[in-house]
Design a protein around this motif. Sequence first.
Motif, PDB file in Angstrom:
ATOM      1  N   THR A 307       4.685 -46.090   7.983  1.00  0.00           N
ATOM      2  CA  THR A 307       5.748 -46.023   8.975  1.00  0.00           C
ATOM      3  C   THR A 307       6.877 -47.001   8.663  1.00  0.00           C
ATOM      4  O   THR A 307       7.982 -46.871   9.199  1.00  0.00           O
ATOM      5  N   GLY A 308       6.604 -48.004   7.838  1.00  0.00           N
ATOM      6  CA  GLY A 308       7.606 -49.001   7.514  1.00  0.00           C
ATOM      7  C   GLY A 308       7.520 -50.243   8.364  1.00  0.00           C
ATOM      8  O   GLY A 308       8.113 -51.276   8.048  1.00  0.00           O
ATOM      9  N   TYR A 309       6.779 -50.159   9.474  1.00  0.00           N
ATOM     10  CA  TYR A 309       6.605 -51.320  10.341  1.00  0.00           C
ATOM     11  C   TYR A 309       5.134 -51.564  10.687  1.00  0.00           C
ATOM     12  O   TYR A 309       4.749 -52.684  11.031  1.00  0.00           O
ATOM     13  N   GLY A 310       4.312 -50.530  10.633  1.00  0.00           N
ATOM     14  CA  GLY A 310       2.902 -50.666  10.986  1.00  0.00           C
ATOM     15  C   GLY A 310       2.148 -51.518   9.976  1.00  0.00           C
ATOM     16  O   GLY A 310       2.542 -51.647   8.813  1.00  0.00           O
ATOM     17  N   LEU A 311       1.046 -52.099  10.440  1.00  0.00           N
ATOM     18  CA  LEU A 311       0.251 -52.983   9.592  1.00  0.00           C
ATOM     19  C   LEU A 311      -1.084 -52.371   9.199  1.00  0.00           C
ATOM     20  O   LEU A 311      -1.843 -52.982   8.444  1.00  0.00           O
ATOM     21  N   GLY A 312      -1.414 -51.186   9.761  1.00  0.00           N
ATOM     22  CA  GLY A 312      -2.675 -50.537   9.432  1.00  0.00           C
ATOM     23  C   GLY A 312      -3.884 -51.360   9.816  1.00  0.00           C
ATOM     24  O   GLY A 312      -4.930 -51.303   9.154  1.00  0.00           O
ATOM     25  N   ALA A 313      -3.781 -52.125  10.891  1.00  0.00           N
ATOM     26  CA  ALA A 313      -4.873 -53.011  11.307  1.00  0.00           C
ATOM     27  C   ALA A 313      -6.026 -52.204  11.898  1.00  0.00           C
ATOM     28  O   ALA A 313      -5.841 -51.093  12.412  1.00  0.00           O
ATOM     29  N   SER A 314      -7.230 -52.770  11.834  1.00  0.00           N
ATOM     30  CA  SER A 314      -8.399 -52.124  12.418  1.00  0.00           C
ATOM     31  C   SER A 314      -8.382 -52.258  13.930  1.00  0.00           C
ATOM     32  O   SER A 314      -7.589 -53.018  14.512  1.00  0.00           O
ATOM     33  N   SER A 367       8.635 -57.602  14.392  1.00  0.00           N
ATOM     34  CA  SER A 367       7.730 -56.451  14.447  1.00  0.00           C
ATOM     35  C   SER A 367       7.063 -56.134  13.115  1.00  0.00           C
ATOM     36  O   SER A 367       6.401 -55.115  12.989  1.00  0.00           O
ATOM     37  N   HIS A 368       7.228 -57.000  12.100  1.00  0.00           N
ATOM     38  CA  HIS A 368       6.674 -56.695  10.789  1.00  0.00           C
ATOM     39  C   HIS A 368       5.629 -57.705  10.324  1.00  0.00           C
ATOM     40  O   HIS A 368       5.007 -57.501   9.285  1.00  0.00           O
ATOM     41  N   ASN A 369       5.444 -58.785  11.063  1.00  0.00           N
ATOM     42  CA  ASN A 369       4.530 -59.842  10.661  1.00  0.00           C
ATOM     43  C   ASN A 369       3.463 -60.039  11.731  1.00  0.00           C
ATOM     44  O   ASN A 369       3.783 -60.251  12.902  1.00  0.00           O
ATOM     45  N   LEU A 370       2.191 -59.967  11.332  1.00  0.00           N
ATOM     46  CA  LEU A 370       1.105 -60.020  12.298  1.00  0.00           C
ATOM     47  C   LEU A 370       1.137 -61.301  13.120  1.00  0.00           C
ATOM     48  O   LEU A 370       0.981 -61.270  14.347  1.00  0.00           O
ATOM     49  N   TRP A 371       1.339 -62.449  12.446  1.00  0.00           N
ATOM     50  CA  TRP A 371       1.283 -63.715  13.166  1.00  0.00           C
ATOM     51  C   TRP A 371       2.449 -63.869  14.133  1.00  0.00           C
ATOM     52  O   TRP A 371       2.290 -64.442  15.220  1.00  0.00           O
ATOM     53  N   LEU A 372       3.607 -63.344  13.767  1.00  0.00           N
ATOM     54  CA  LEU A 372       4.737 -63.407  14.684  1.00  0.00           C
ATOM     55  C   LEU A 372       4.555 -62.440  15.857  1.00  0.00           C
ATOM     56  O   LEU A 372       4.982 -62.722  16.978  1.00  0.00           O
ATOM     57  N   ILE A 373       3.916 -61.305  15.603  1.00  0.00           N
ATOM     58  CA  ILE A 373       3.584 -60.381  16.697  1.00  0.00           C
ATOM     59  C   ILE A 373       2.640 -61.058  17.685  1.00  0.00           C
ATOM     60  O   ILE A 373       2.819 -60.988  18.909  1.00  0.00           O
ATOM     61  N   ILE A 374       1.622 -61.729  17.153  1.00  0.00           N
ATOM     62  CA  ILE A 374       0.681 -62.451  18.008  1.00  0.00           C
ATOM     63  C   ILE A 374       1.401 -63.551  18.783  1.00  0.00           C
ATOM     64  O   ILE A 374       1.144 -63.754  19.986  1.00  0.00           O
ATOM     65  N   VAL A 437       5.700 -38.864   9.413  1.00  0.00           N
ATOM     66  CA  VAL A 437       5.371 -39.740   8.303  1.00  0.00           C
ATOM     67  C   VAL A 437       3.916 -39.510   7.925  1.00  0.00           C
ATOM     68  O   VAL A 437       3.040 -39.438   8.797  1.00  0.00           O
ATOM     69  N   GLY A 438       3.642 -39.329   6.639  1.00  0.00           N
ATOM     70  CA  GLY A 438       2.283 -39.135   6.179  1.00  0.00           C
ATOM     71  C   GLY A 438       1.595 -37.945   6.795  1.00  0.00           C
ATOM     72  O   GLY A 438       0.385 -37.972   7.041  1.00  0.00           O
ATOM     73  N   GLY A 439       2.354 -36.895   7.106  1.00  0.00           N
ATOM     74  CA  GLY A 439       1.766 -35.692   7.674  1.00  0.00           C
ATOM     75  C   GLY A 439       1.443 -35.788   9.152  1.00  0.00           C
ATOM     76  O   GLY A 439       0.772 -34.907   9.692  1.00  0.00           O
ATOM     77  N   ARG A 440       1.903 -36.814   9.813  1.00  0.00           N
ATOM     78  CA  ARG A 440       1.652 -36.962  11.253  1.00  0.00           C
ATOM     79  C   ARG A 440       2.912 -37.436  11.949  1.00  0.00           C
ATOM     80  O   ARG A 440       3.853 -37.915  11.314  1.00  0.00           O
ATOM     81  N   THR A 441       2.901 -37.286  13.282  1.00  0.00           N
ATOM     82  CA  THR A 441       4.020 -37.763  14.098  1.00  0.00           C
ATOM     83  C   THR A 441       3.699 -39.149  14.635  1.00  0.00           C
ATOM     84  O   THR A 441       2.608 -39.371  15.175  1.00  0.00           O
ATOM     85  N   ALA A 442       4.629 -40.073  14.486  1.00  0.00           N
ATOM     86  CA  ALA A 442       4.420 -41.446  14.946  1.00  0.00           C
ATOM     87  C   ALA A 442       5.671 -41.937  15.657  1.00  0.00           C
ATOM     88  O   ALA A 442       6.785 -41.475  15.356  1.00  0.00           O
ATOM     89  N   PRO A 443       5.527 -42.854  16.598  1.00  0.00           N
ATOM     90  CA  PRO A 443       6.710 -43.451  17.237  1.00  0.00           C
ATOM     91  C   PRO A 443       7.535 -44.213  16.201  1.00  0.00           C
ATOM     92  O   PRO A 443       6.989 -44.799  15.261  1.00  0.00           O
ATOM     93  N   THR A 444       8.821 -44.211  16.366  1.00  0.00           N
ATOM     94  CA  THR A 444       9.674 -44.998  15.484  1.00  0.00           C
ATOM     95  C   THR A 444       9.635 -46.468  15.901  1.00  0.00           C
ATOM     96  O   THR A 444       9.201 -46.812  17.012  1.00  0.00           O
ATOM     97  N   LEU A 445      10.102 -47.339  15.015  1.00  0.00           N
ATOM     98  CA  LEU A 445      10.207 -48.748  15.380  1.00  0.00           C
ATOM     99  C   LEU A 445      11.141 -48.930  16.561  1.00  0.00           C
ATOM    100  O   LEU A 445      10.902 -49.769  17.444  1.00  0.00           O
ATOM    101  N   HIS A 446      12.198 -48.125  16.597  1.00  0.00           N
ATOM    102  CA  HIS A 446      13.143 -48.208  17.717  1.00  0.00           C
ATOM    103  C   HIS A 446      12.455 -47.919  19.051  1.00  0.00           C
ATOM    104  O   HIS A 446      12.811 -48.492  20.084  1.00  0.00           O
ATOM    105  N   ALA A 447      11.465 -47.018  19.033  1.00  0.00           N
ATOM    106  CA  ALA A 447      10.739 -46.704  20.273  1.00  0.00           C
ATOM    107  C   ALA A 447      10.032 -47.950  20.802  1.00  0.00           C
ATOM    108  O   ALA A 447      10.097 -48.262  22.013  1.00  0.00           O
ATOM    109  N   TYR A 448       9.346 -48.655  19.924  1.00  0.00           N
ATOM    110  CA  TYR A 448       8.672 -49.880  20.350  1.00  0.00           C
ATOM    111  C   TYR A 448       9.678 -50.932  20.812  1.00  0.00           C
ATOM    112  O   TYR A 448       9.459 -51.626  21.812  1.00  0.00           O
ATOM    113  N   GLN A 449      10.786 -51.054  20.092  1.00  0.00           N
ATOM    114  CA  GLN A 449      11.798 -52.031  20.487  1.00  0.00           C
ATOM    115  C   GLN A 449      12.419 -51.675  21.836  1.00  0.00           C
ATOM    116  O   GLN A 449      12.747 -52.563  22.629  1.00  0.00           O
TER     117      GLN A 449
END
Length: 524
Positions: A307-314, A367-374, A437-449
Amino acid sequence: MPADIPAPTATTATAAEAPHPRFAVGVLAFCGVVVAVMQTIVVPLLPHIPALTGATPAAASWLVTVTLLTGAVFTPVLGRVGDMYGKRRVLVASLLVLVVGSVLCAVSSHIGVLITGRALQGAALAVLPLGISILRDELPPERVLSAVALMSSTLGIGAAIGLPVAALVVENFDWHTMFWVSGAIGVIDIVLVLWCVPESPVRTRGRFDALGALGLSGALVCLLLAVTQGAGWGWTSARTVGLLAAAVVVALIWGAYELRVVSPMVDLRISARPAVLLTNVAALLIGFAFYANSLVTAQMVQEPKETGYGLGASLVVSGLCLLPGGVMMVVLSPVSARISAKYGPKVSLALAAGVIGSGYVVRYFTSHNLWLIIAGATVVASGTAIAYSALPALVMRGVPVSETGAANGLNTLMRSIGQAFCSATVAAVLANITFRVGGRTAPTLHAYQLVFLIAASAALAALLVTLCLPGGRTPVTGAKGETGETGGTAEAGRTAGAGTVEGNRDVPGDRKDGVRTMPIQEGA
């Protein structure tokens, strides 16, 4: 003995002989955390429910919706019942209902049984206002603010704990395990309450307003059903519009009835006071602003890297992102109490709204760094901790001691309504601002913002409402016959017919209905 003060009863004697009342604060806070965990424990499980139970995704969503509905209905109702018939008694009954609901979910994979069990678990949300009422009645005034602050913050603490714990269970154990564990902890809660928590002797006179409770429940169910299901049904569909119209009509009829009844379910005259009304509006806005943090954080970090912003976290890692916020809620509850004691809860709530808004500004740009998100999520949680600690103090400042349970139940309800509106708003934004993206529909970064901006706006609105609250500090009006910086106003304490105190306590000072009142301080 005055006619309006009943003779001592067995309940009063038992309360006086409670073995370890000094542990009541910890026990009640533990109950609040457990109940709050129950509200969020199924969230990580929802995507798996259709495969596990054979239910449709729409049916699975009711595992969250029904808990919201029953919590909203039973919180003010059981708060009022506790005011009239015994707060500890009703609190224990609420925990027992939670245990029954947990067992139902633990023994079955049928979606109907699971929804029934979740409905019962939701009813236990009334533990929060009941616990706050007991603390106000039983503690000396210098301890009330800090204890109530901790009790009120348990909603956020439990939400922060519930997600990672549930994620760990889902990934490593049979999913029924978490319901067996919750049922066992509920039993432990009941034992601890019976052992450590005294029964409050404060009572509200009159008969229970059954019609008022029914009318309030009907209006809430219509409103929340429309809000929570509107996205699926369509916001302009006949069902959604009809339910919203029904909510308005039932609310108007209910309000007219409540103004005429002798012992109303909700005293609208007290609720219409600026100190109470504006506090409830602020609670709704704070509930909205807080809940966006819980809804968005885990989903955002789980989005794939494509997605360009996701981290693929578990699932577990995404849940753990909220845990530092839960820790900060524990740490900041006493800090909020000290701020309220020194400057007044209005200052605390204004500060909290500002911190929440600042947290979402941090989240917008990180929105791109795990520690800053936390870090951003933790700032939002910190503001929420201060807000949730200040709200009950503001409520108690404006209502008689005998109305504490019902008033805090209504305030908790307003937070829940705010969360329901937040859930609907977040779902609408993330479902409509998407890309492939990747064959699926996902929210854009703008949606989260955009969600962050909406939540920040709600926090700003809460700040503006808070600034309109009456200023100053007032002494506590309580059954202990003491004064402090937390309680209801002297005017509230002198309200005719406000309540009674069971037993004949020798309380010095001016009295009305068994409650000691003291003059309001200068500038209050």
